[in-house]
Design an enzyme around this catalytic site. Structure first.
Site, PDB file in Angstrom:
ATOM      1  N   ARG A   1     -10.247 -11.790   1.794  1.00 49.59           N
ATOM      2  CA  ARG A   1     -11.126 -12.812   1.215  1.00 49.59           C
ATOM      3  C   ARG A   1     -10.436 -14.185   1.164  1.00 49.59           C
ATOM      4  O   ARG A   1     -11.088 -15.224   1.200  1.00 49.59           O
ATOM      5  CB  ARG A   1     -11.606 -12.365  -0.174  1.00 49.59           C
TER       6      ARG A   1
ATOM      7  N   LYS B   1       0.849  -1.195   0.000  1.00 54.56           N
ATOM      8  CA  LYS B   1       0.000   0.000   0.000  1.00 54.56           C
ATOM      9  C   LYS B   1       0.883   1.243   0.000  1.00 54.56           C
ATOM     10  O   LYS B   1       2.050   1.185   0.379  1.00 54.56           O
ATOM     11  CB  LYS B   1      -0.858   0.029   1.281  1.00 54.56           C
TER      12      LYS B   1
HETATM   13  N1  BES Z   1      -8.388  -3.814   4.422  1.00 55.55           N
HETATM   14  C1  BES Z   1      -8.498  -3.441   3.047  1.00 55.55           C
HETATM   15  C2  BES Z   1      -9.832  -2.728   2.771  1.00 55.55           C
HETATM   16  C3  BES Z   1      -9.999  -1.440   3.523  1.00 55.55           C
HETATM   17  C4  BES Z   1      -9.559  -0.259   2.977  1.00 55.55           C
HETATM   18  C5  BES Z   1     -10.614  -1.422   4.761  1.00 55.55           C
HETATM   19  C6  BES Z   1      -9.708   0.925   3.683  1.00 55.55           C
HETATM   20  C7  BES Z   1     -10.771  -0.240   5.445  1.00 55.55           C
HETATM   21  C8  BES Z   1     -10.312   0.942   4.913  1.00 55.55           C
HETATM   22  C9  BES Z   1      -8.379  -4.657   2.161  1.00 55.55           C
HETATM   23  O1  BES Z   1      -7.539  -5.641   2.623  1.00 55.55           O
HETATM   24  C10 BES Z   1      -7.811  -4.167   0.868  1.00 55.55           C
HETATM   25  O2  BES Z   1      -6.694  -3.724   0.889  1.00 55.55           O
HETATM   26  N2  BES Z   1      -8.605  -4.265  -0.183  1.00 55.55           N
HETATM   27  C11 BES Z   1      -8.239  -3.802  -1.477  1.00 55.55           C
HETATM   28  C12 BES Z   1      -8.677  -4.843  -2.483  1.00 55.55           C
HETATM   29  C13 BES Z   1      -8.246  -4.571  -3.885  1.00 55.55           C
HETATM   30  C14 BES Z   1      -6.750  -4.740  -3.998  1.00 55.55           C
HETATM   31  C15 BES Z   1      -8.954  -5.526  -4.785  1.00 55.55           C
HETATM   32  C16 BES Z   1      -8.947  -2.478  -1.742  1.00 55.55           C
HETATM   33  O3  BES Z   1     -10.098  -2.343  -1.351  1.00 55.55           O
HETATM   34  O4  BES Z   1      -8.320  -1.588  -2.291  1.00 55.55           O
HETATM   35 ZN    ZN Z   2      -5.496  -5.501   1.946  1.00 57.81          ZN
END
Ligand code: BES
Ligand code: ZN
Length: 519
Positions: free
Chosen positions: A371, A297
């Site tokens: 997931r 990230k």
């Molecule tokens: N934990 C994140 C989702 C999230 C983002 C929760 C901001 C709370 C606040 C999750 O693990 C994630 O990083 N999801 C990605 C998925 C994508 C790469 C398909 C996302 O939502 O960007």
């Molecule tokens: Zn994530």
């Protein structure tokens, strides 16, 4: 971790005595405190005593400095009244007041009393005519208790001390003076139950707010195990890395592989003696820190990803609350707990994982990790327990925040009745849900050329839906599954009403209510 409510909560029937601060509610456009919940024929003494309060409020309102608008709060200091301060809490329009607004109003009044330096605050049970005394007690208690939460475990100088504030130590709720002992005892039982639920919310908030250096997968597992020892009716099993390998939980192993903190899986089981009781399986996403892994990230906001285990925290909170109140429901709580880190041992984009179910996942992005671990937990839940209801709670997708912001969580599933029950529990608790379609028309997005599914849904659009469809791949033929995406509601960028900035404990009250209604 100390999850006590900090402030002591009690019931009182003593109106005619000195008090530091007493909160009254006033509806918009009215000039008298509303809904004291007295029974007319028995309230004479109280009424006589409160007469100067009523006339002071009337006098104050006549100046039009306060109009009872929702959220408006003032203190007045009338003479000839035993109360040092009277806090007037604007309730807005009478016909618009509901439990959620009452919670917010109570939180505002409690915060106001704290700011005014009151060591103890007394609430009259104000509310709308449609809200009975119990509903008022519950909503006002929840608003005050949850609104007074603060997280200062790591501050050298605690907030109250630094602002030279007297510590608020007690909140009481004023019941009619002549209410019978047995009726008071009944209300006291209810209050005790509400206190237990609020403590579970504190527990979940604390788990989310403590840093990931403290709340590791092992910490989550140890916490669950320690709590389970308090009840004979619970069995707790912890799967360590070796056991995960034996079980073939390769999704959890892959995601947790990059961290020095090894992955764990927690299985809690509560059996009610009641025959023919439903069995509810709850799965909570326990990603203790989510750096994104190799698909790292960006720095901005990454600190918040210590809260990526809020689903696990809520499931644990609800599970133990249900056990404590001996609900006639069989319960299984499953927590896949990992840390998603980049290292030479991490799983990679392009990897293919053979999950416990045998289905394979093509990893496109290691940041879509939730997931993958939930997939193993769901498969385990269905194959071992075949529960009547299967529910997971997860901070799963950023797109859920795009769709619903911070005030509604998304619910998706294959059982309309279950979804309806969850939505209704959300309305009752103020932990609100909005349904999105888990419709196969979106399924193309999770297809993979070389595996059974891909882990990203291909593109950002409909990301919350494709994540749910992905999960559905792992529940076999199960007919009553709901997925709740709490990405926006589990953590707030700023305080709102009785919900603080940071971990909110979202899901504890929702699930507790749902389980209560099932019985
Ligand atoms: N934990 C994140 C989702 C999230 C983002 C929760 C901001 C709370 C606040 C999750 O693990 C994630 O990083 N999801 C990605 C998925 C994508 C790469 C398909 C996302 O939502 O960007
Ligand atoms: Zn994530």
């Amino acid at each position: 971790m100390d999850n006590s409510l900090i402030v002591r909560f009690s019931l009182s029937q003593e109106w005619i005595t000195e008090k530091e601060a007493v909160v009254f509610g006033v509806f918009e456009g009215e000039d008298i405190p509303c809904g004291l919940g007295f029974r007319k024929e028995t309230a004479e003494r109280e009424a006589r005593h409160l007469f100067p309060v009523f006339s002071a409020v009337k006098h104050y309102c006549s100046h039009k400095d306060f109009s009872g608008k929702f959220g408006e709060t003032v203190a007045i200091y009338p003479e000839n009244v035993l109360y040092k301060r009277i806090i007037l809490c604007g309730l807005g329009k009478k016909e618009e007041l509901d439990d959620e607004k009452l919670r917010q109003a109570a939180a505002g009044a409690a915060a106001f009393a704290k700011k005014m330096n009151a060591g103890k605050v007394s609430f009259t049970l104000f509310g709308a005519p449609t809200q009975d005394a119990t509903a008022r007690l519950r909503a006002i208690f929840e608003g005050a208790a949850l609104g007074l939460y603060s997280f200062d475990a790591y501050k050298k100088e605690k907030e109250d001390a630094s602002r030279k504030l007297k510590k608020m130590e007690a909140v009481e709720f004023l019941l009619p003076e002549i209410m019978e002992e047995s009726e008071v005892a009944e209300e006291k039982n209810k209050l005790d139950k509400y206190i237990a639920i609020a403590e579970a919310v504190y527990f979940a908030r604390n788990l989310a707010n403590h840093p990931a250096s403290v709340v590791t997968p092992k910490f989550l597992a140890d916490t669950a195990q320690a709590l389970s020892k308090l009840y004979k009716s619970i069995t707790c099993e912890i799967f360590d890395k070796q056991k995960l390998i034996e079980m073939g939980m390769n999704g959890i192993l892959a995601v947790g592989g990059g961290s020095a903190h090894e992955p764990m899986f927690v299985e809690l089981v509560y059996k009610t003696p009641n025959e023919n009781a439903p069995t509810v399986a709850l799965v909570g996403k326990g990603v203790c820190f989510d750096s994104g892994g190799i698909s790292l990230k960006t720095a901005n906001g990454m600190d918040e990803m210590k809260m990526n285990m809020a689903g696990a925290a809520a499931v644990l909170g609800a599970f133990f609350t249900a056990v404590k109140s001996k609900l006639p429901v069989n319960l299984v709580a499953l927590i896949p707990a990992v840390e998603n880190m980049p290292s030479s041992k991490s799983y990679r984009p392009g990897d293919i994982i053979k999950t416990m179910s045998g289905k394979t996942i093509e990893v496109i992005n290691t940041d879509a990790e939730g997931r993958i671990i939930i997939a193993d937990a769901l498969y385990y839940a269905v194959s071992k327990y075949n529960p009547t209801h299967l529910i997971d709670l997860a901070t799963l997708t950023g797109t859920c925040i795009d769709a619903l912001g911070n005030h509604y969580a998304a619910v998706l599933g294959n059982d309309d009745a279950l979804i309806r029950q969850l939505i209704e529990s959300g309305v009752a608790t103020g932990e609100k849900l909005w349904m999105l379609p888990m419709d196969d028309v979106y399924k193309k997005q999770i297809e993979s050329a070389i595996a059974d599914v891909n882990n990203t849904g291909g593109k950002r659009s409909a990301g919350t839906i494709t994540a749910a469809l992905f999960l559905k791949e792992f529940i076999g033929e199960h007919k009553s599954f709901a997925h709740i995406d709490i990405a926006g509601t589990a953590m707030l960028p700023e305080a709102h009403g009785y919900k603080n900035k940071g971990g909110t404990g979202f899901g504890v009250r929702l699930l507790t209510e749902f389980l209560e209604r099932l019985k």
